[in-house]
Design an enzyme around this catalytic site. Structure first.
Site, short mmCIF file in Angstrom:
data_model
loop_
_atom_site.label_atom_id
_atom_site.label_comp_id
_atom_site.label_asym_id
_atom_site.label_seq_id
_atom_site.Cartn_x
_atom_site.Cartn_y
_atom_site.Cartn_z
N ASP A 191 -3.55 -2.20 13.75
CA ASP A 191 -2.10 -2.35 13.90
C ASP A 191 -1.58 -1.32 14.90
O ASP A 191 -2.23 -0.29 15.15
CB ASP A 191 -1.40 -2.10 12.55
CG ASP A 191 -1.84 -3.11 11.50
OD1 ASP A 191 -2.26 -4.22 11.88
OD2 ASP A 191 -1.76 -2.78 10.30
N1 URA Z 1 -5.84 -2.49 7.70
C1 URA Z 1 -4.52 -2.43 8.01
O1 URA Z 1 -3.67 -2.67 7.16
N2 URA Z 1 -4.19 -2.12 9.27
C2 URA Z 1 -5.09 -1.79 10.23
O2 URA Z 1 -4.71 -1.48 11.37
C3 URA Z 1 -6.45 -1.86 9.89
C4 URA Z 1 -6.81 -2.21 8.61
#
Ligand code: URA
Length: 237
Positions: free
Chosen positions: A101
Site C-alpha cells: 500500500d
Molecule cells: N498488507 C496490507 O494490509 N498492506 C500492505 O501494504 C501489505 C500487506
C-alpha cells in the site's frame, strides 16, 4: 513470454513499436512470419526481426526499500511511483513482485522476469512475508492463537492461512504470513478489533531488507535462486 515482450527484451523497441513490427510481419519464429503479438515465444525458438536473430537481455532482479507515500505502480498517480527511485535502463519494462500500500514501507522486489515473480506470488509457493506492525491498541493475549488458527476476513470464503505473531512490545509485533490478499495485514488486525498504524515489510522468503529507505540494489545469485523451483535464474552484475 509473449512475442511482443520478447522483442522489447531483445531490442530497443518500445511495446507499441514491437507490436507494429509483429503486425507488419517483420518477425519470424522458426522461419515462419508470426503476426500475433500475444503468441508465446519459447526459449528454444529461433526468433528474427527483419532476418536478424534476436537474443534477449539477461533478466534483472532488484530489491528496493520503499519509502512511505509512494506507490508500486509503474506510473505516478496520487503518489509518486516507486520507479522514480530506480535509476536503471528500461525500468519501465520491470514490475513489482507483490505490491505494498502507499503508506506501507519496506522490502519490495522488482524484476522483468515474469516467471520468477509468478513463482514468488503464486499461492502454492506459500512464500513467507514478514511485516513489522505498529498497532493502535495493545496486542490481545489471544491474538497469536487466533492468527495461527486463521481468521475470517470480510468478503473472503476461506479463513486466512496460519500466521505467526511475535510481540516486540505491547503495540509492536512481527507478523509472518504466506499469502497476499488485498490489504491483508490491515484486515487481519481489523478482524481482531485492533488497527494498524504503521506497516513495514522486512523479509520475503529468505531475502531480508538491508538497505536504507529509497535505496535499491541488485539481488545476489543466491537470493535470486532462493525461490527456485526447477530452473536457476542468472543475475546481472
Ligand atoms: N498488507 C496490507 O494490509 N498492506 C500492505 O501494504 C501489505 C500487506
Amino acid at each position: 513470454m509473449r512475442l511482443d515482450k520478447f522483442l522489447c527484451k531483445s531490442t530497443d523497441l518500445s511495446r507499441p513499436e514491437a507490436t507494429r513490427k509483429i503486425l507488419q510481419g517483420a518477425v519470424c519464429v522458426n522461419g515462419e512470419p508470426v503476426t500475433t503479438e500475444s503468441t508465446q515465444a519459447h526459449e528454444d525458438n529461433l526468433i528474427t526481426l527483419h532476418g536478424i536473430v534476436l537474443t534477449p537481455r539477461a533478466s534483472r532482479y532488484v530489491m528496493l526499500h520503499k519509502p512511505p507515500a509512494t506507490i508500486c505502480s509503474n506510473i505516478n498517480e496520487a503518489y509518486p511511483s516507486l520507479f522514480n527511485y530506480l535509476d536503471l535502463d528500461r525500468a519501465e519494462d520491470m514490475h513489482v513482485v507483490g505490491r505494498l500500500d502507499a503508506d506501507t514501507t519496506g522490502l519490495v522486489l522488482i524484476t522483468d522476469d515474469g516467471r520468477w515473480s509468478f513463482d514468488i506470488i503464486r499461492p502454492q509457493m506459500k512464500c513467507k512475508k514478514v511485516y513489522r506492525v505498529g498497532l493502535r491498541d495493545p496486542i490481545a493475549p489471544d491474538a497469536a492463537l487466533r492468527f495461527e488458527q486463521g481468521l475470517q476476513l470480510q468478503g473472503e470464503k476461506a479463513l486466512t492461512r496460519p500466521a505467526q505473531l511475535e510481540a516486540i512490545n505491547e503495540k509492536e509485533v512481527l507478523l509472518t504470513i504466506t499469502e497476499g490478499k488485498y490489504h491483508q495485514v490491515k484486515r487481519m488486525f481489523a478482524a481482531i478489533g485492533n488497527r494498524v498504524l504503521s506497516l513495514h515489510r522486512e523479509k520475503i522468503g529468505a531475502i531480508s531488507l538491508d538497505i536504507a529507505k529509497g535505496q535499491w540494489r541488485h539481488l545476489t545469485p543466491e537470493e535470486i535462486n532462493s525461490f527456485a523451483t526447477d530452473k536457476p535464474a542468472e543475475a546481472t552484475p
